[in-house]
Motif scaffolding. Structure first.
Motif, mmCIF file in Angstrom:
data_model
loop_
_atom_site.group_PDB
_atom_site.id
_atom_site.type_symbol
_atom_site.label_atom_id
_atom_site.label_comp_id
_atom_site.label_asym_id
_atom_site.label_seq_id
_atom_site.Cartn_x
_atom_site.Cartn_y
_atom_site.Cartn_z
ATOM 1 N N ARG A 19 -7.849 1.305 -5.022
ATOM 2 C CA ARG A 19 -6.808 1.220 -6.046
ATOM 3 C C ARG A 19 -7.348 0.404 -7.204
ATOM 4 O O ARG A 19 -7.671 -0.773 -7.035
ATOM 5 C CB ARG A 19 -5.550 0.568 -5.474
ATOM 6 C CG ARG A 19 -4.397 0.398 -6.461
ATOM 7 C CD ARG A 19 -3.198 -0.186 -5.728
ATOM 8 N NE ARG A 19 -2.139 -0.658 -6.580
ATOM 9 C CZ ARG A 19 -1.146 0.075 -7.046
ATOM 10 N NH1 ARG A 19 -1.092 1.373 -6.752
ATOM 11 N NH2 ARG A 19 -0.200 -0.455 -7.810
ATOM 12 N N SER A 21 -6.871 -1.325 -10.971
ATOM 13 C CA SER A 21 -5.832 -1.921 -11.812
ATOM 14 C C SER A 21 -6.402 -2.232 -13.185
ATOM 15 O O SER A 21 -7.584 -2.551 -13.317
ATOM 16 C CB SER A 21 -5.309 -3.211 -11.185
ATOM 17 O OG SER A 21 -4.769 -2.981 -9.906
ATOM 18 N N PHE A 79 -2.366 1.652 -13.105
ATOM 19 C CA PHE A 79 -3.046 1.676 -11.821
ATOM 20 C C PHE A 79 -3.582 3.084 -11.556
ATOM 21 O O PHE A 79 -3.040 4.068 -12.051
ATOM 22 C CB PHE A 79 -2.091 1.277 -10.699
ATOM 23 C CG PHE A 79 -1.412 -0.039 -10.916
ATOM 24 C CD1 PHE A 79 -0.116 -0.087 -11.428
ATOM 25 C CD2 PHE A 79 -2.057 -1.229 -10.628
ATOM 26 C CE1 PHE A 79 0.515 -1.302 -11.644
ATOM 27 C CE2 PHE A 79 -1.426 -2.440 -10.841
ATOM 28 C CZ PHE A 79 -0.147 -2.482 -11.351
ATOM 29 N N GLN A 81 -4.521 5.029 -8.022
ATOM 30 C CA GLN A 81 -4.688 5.113 -6.578
ATOM 31 C C GLN A 81 -5.598 6.286 -6.281
ATOM 32 O O GLN A 81 -5.285 7.424 -6.645
ATOM 33 C CB GLN A 81 -3.337 5.297 -5.892
ATOM 34 C CG GLN A 81 -3.418 5.442 -4.386
ATOM 35 C CD GLN A 81 -3.901 4.184 -3.703
ATOM 36 O OE1 GLN A 81 -3.487 3.075 -4.046
ATOM 37 N NE2 GLN A 81 -4.777 4.332 -2.721
#
Length: 115
Positions: A19, A21, A79, A81
């Motif tokens: 993930r 950020s 973000f 994912q």
């Protein structure tokens, strides 16, 4: 000057997840959208995913169904994912913020998919 700070890259085995950020160092005026690009060695930088101010998303065909882009509570946070990672996803991933007068780039974070 706004800085985009990325985090979350690293080394992962094929089939694994990461993930990413990205957060702006301060609020961005009239932000239109944020997204992720990547650049593998010897290749041009390419779009991975974008999300605009209205929440609409756009993905590269190669990541559809595996990657999901989302925004944080602040519109200048984003973000990514990444699931079911493949060796061909290996690249430096860059965050981009588009605003009324131009855009900002992050410094990049390395993602390596290898067994």
């Amino acid at each position: 000057q706004v800085q985009l700070v990325e985090s979350g890259g690293g080394l992962v085995q094929p089939g694994g997840s990461l993930r990413l950020s990205c957060a702006a160092s301060r609020s961005i005026y009239s932000i239109n959208g944020m997204g992720w690009y990547r650049q593998a060695p010897g290749k041009v930088r390419e779009l991975v995913a974008m999300i605009n101010a209205g929440g609409s998303t756009n993905y590269a065909d190669s990541v559809k169904g595996r990657f999901t882009i989302s925004r944080g509570n602040a519109k200048d946070t984003v973000f990514l994912q990444m699931n079911d990672l493949k060796p061909e996803d290996t690249a430096v991933y860059y965050c981009k913020a588009v605003h009324l007068f131009g855009f900002y780039w992050g410094q990049g974070t390395q993602v390596t998919v290898s067994s």
